[in-house]
Structure formats: C-alpha cells, structure tokens
Enzyme design. Structure first.
Site, short mmCIF file in Angstrom:
data_model
loop_
_atom_site.label_atom_id
_atom_site.label_comp_id
_atom_site.label_asym_id
_atom_site.label_seq_id
_atom_site.Cartn_x
_atom_site.Cartn_y
_atom_site.Cartn_z
N ASP A 48 33.72 63.19 75.73
CA ASP A 48 33.75 63.28 77.18
C ASP A 48 35.11 63.87 77.56
OD1 ASP A 48 33.09 62.86 79.87
OD2 ASP A 48 33.93 60.84 79.86
N ASP B 238 36.70 63.54 81.15
CA ASP B 238 37.43 62.68 82.07
C ASP B 238 37.69 61.30 81.47
OD1 ASP B 238 37.42 64.45 84.53
OD2 ASP B 238 35.27 64.34 84.09
N GLU C 240 40.24 61.59 86.19
CA GLU C 240 38.86 61.93 86.55
C GLU C 240 38.96 63.13 87.50
OE1 GLU C 240 35.79 60.54 85.83
OE2 GLU C 240 36.58 59.02 84.45
N ASN D 182 27.44 56.58 80.75
CA ASN D 182 26.62 57.75 80.42
C ASN D 182 26.98 58.37 79.07
OD1 ASN D 182 29.07 58.75 81.40
ND2 ASN D 182 28.14 60.57 82.26
#
Length: 223
Positions: A20, A22, A29, A179
C-alpha cells in the site's frame, strides 16, 4: 537485522513485493493532504480513518471524500507531493529488493496524479491507483478510473506475479488498512505494517515500528 543478500545477476525476477502507499510506503494519507488543501482536512481525515478501520464501505467513503475536493486547482498535486515523506526504510527496501533481483509494486486507493510522482522518486516497478478527473485545470470531485478496491489489489498481486513468472510463495504483501487484508492473506508472505487493529489481527506477520527494512527478516524466514 538480517544480513542483506548479495546482488543477483539473474535477469529473471526472484520475487515480488506489493505495498500500500498511504501510511505504508509513505507516512501520510494523500487524500487527507488534499482535503487540507480544500479546507476540509478534518472531515476527510475522519472518513479515511473509519474506512481504513473497515467501518465504512470503501467505495462510498472514497466518493464522499473525493467530492469534497471539487474545485481545487490541479497545481495541488505538486504541492501535495512536496509534503509527502517516505516511511523510514522505504527507499532502502526498494533498493535492497532490486539488489536481490526482486520487483516492487504499489497498490493504492490514492491517485495516480500523486502516486506516479512517488513511484518515480522511489524507483518502483508497478503502480495501481485511482485517477481523479480534471477539467479545465480543476478537480471535478470525481474518479474517472475503475476504483481500486481490496479485490483489485489482489488481482494486481496475481497479475504482476504471473507477468514475472512467480509462484504465490515468492510474493510479499504489506499494508495497514482493512482493504489490504485480502492481499496480505493471498501473498506468500503477508505483513501488517503499523496497521489498524483489524488488519494486524488478520495478518500472519506484523511490524509495529515504522521501519520498512524490518520486513526483510520476515521475508528471509519464509523464503
């Protein structure tokens, strides 16, 4: 810290790390930074936090946050990238991966307009992110690409591994949000990085210190 591997002269990829962006590859973010530029930073950050904890539907949360960015001038992307800082060990992780003959990809619910700058600065090989609509130099508050979801993160892991001729066992996935859980569980080595409680509980491995180079002892123990 485990001893680093010697360079590999074989041109075939030896492994794949997918992260990922962020709060994993970088400390921030990006959508929260964009929200600050739009004067709605606190509101956007609250939605982000709830989405990353798995309390909100990611698509709906993304649409709501992106809608708050409507009207921003596209120069906001350069200003936002200038505020990004790489997580300790991030650039070293990518450098060591390449030294070992590995490839590195990022999958992000963020946006190509900033993600591509991050990827170029870090020398990363693959990138999947969302695309914000810009008309006449201003953000419309809409995403024009297929939204990056937990399912598309898993697909990217598989597609990149297949392209490189790698088995699932030779893949690593890292992230911090809810997620990211499916790709963390799907990879040969799944690592929760300074993650939300739900993600940390689900992951086979976890790192609780902000140093991405701590992934290598875990990876080396699995390979």
């Amino acid at each position: 810290m485990a001893e680093m591997a010697t360079p590999d002269t074989n041109t075939a990829a030896r492994g794949l790390i997918v992260m990922d962006i962020d709060s994993t590859l970088i400390n921030e973010e990006v959508i929260d930074l964009l929200g600050e530029e739009a004067g709605v930073g606190d509101r956007v950050a609250q939605i982000t936090e709830r989405a990353m904890r798995g309390e909100l539907d990611f698509r709906e949360a993304l649409a709501e946050r992106v809608g708050l960015l409507a009207g921003l001038d596209e120069s906001v992307f350069d200003r936002t990238f200038a505020r990004v800082t790489f997580t300790p060990g991030a650039l070293e992780l990518v450098e060591e991966a390449h030294r070992r003959g590995w490839k590195v990809g990022v999958v992000s619910g963020g946006f190509h307009q900033v993600a591509d700058k991050i990827v170029a600065a870090a020398g990363i090989d693959y990138c999947l992110a969302n695309q914000l609509e810009v008309v006449d130099g201003r953000l419309t508050g809409k995403v024009i690409s297929e939204v990056v979801t937990k399912e598309s993160k898993v697909r990217a892991l598989h597609e990149w591994a297949d392209e490189l001729g790698l088995s699932r066992e030779k893949t690593v996935a890292m992230g911090d949000g809810a997620n990211d859980i499916p790709m963390i569980l799907e990879a040969g080595t799944g690592i929760a990085f300074c993650a939300k409680p739900k993600t940390r509980a689900a992951a086979p491995h976890s790192i609780d210190e902000r140093d991405l180079m701590l992934a290598w002892p875990i990876i080396d123990g699995k390979q």
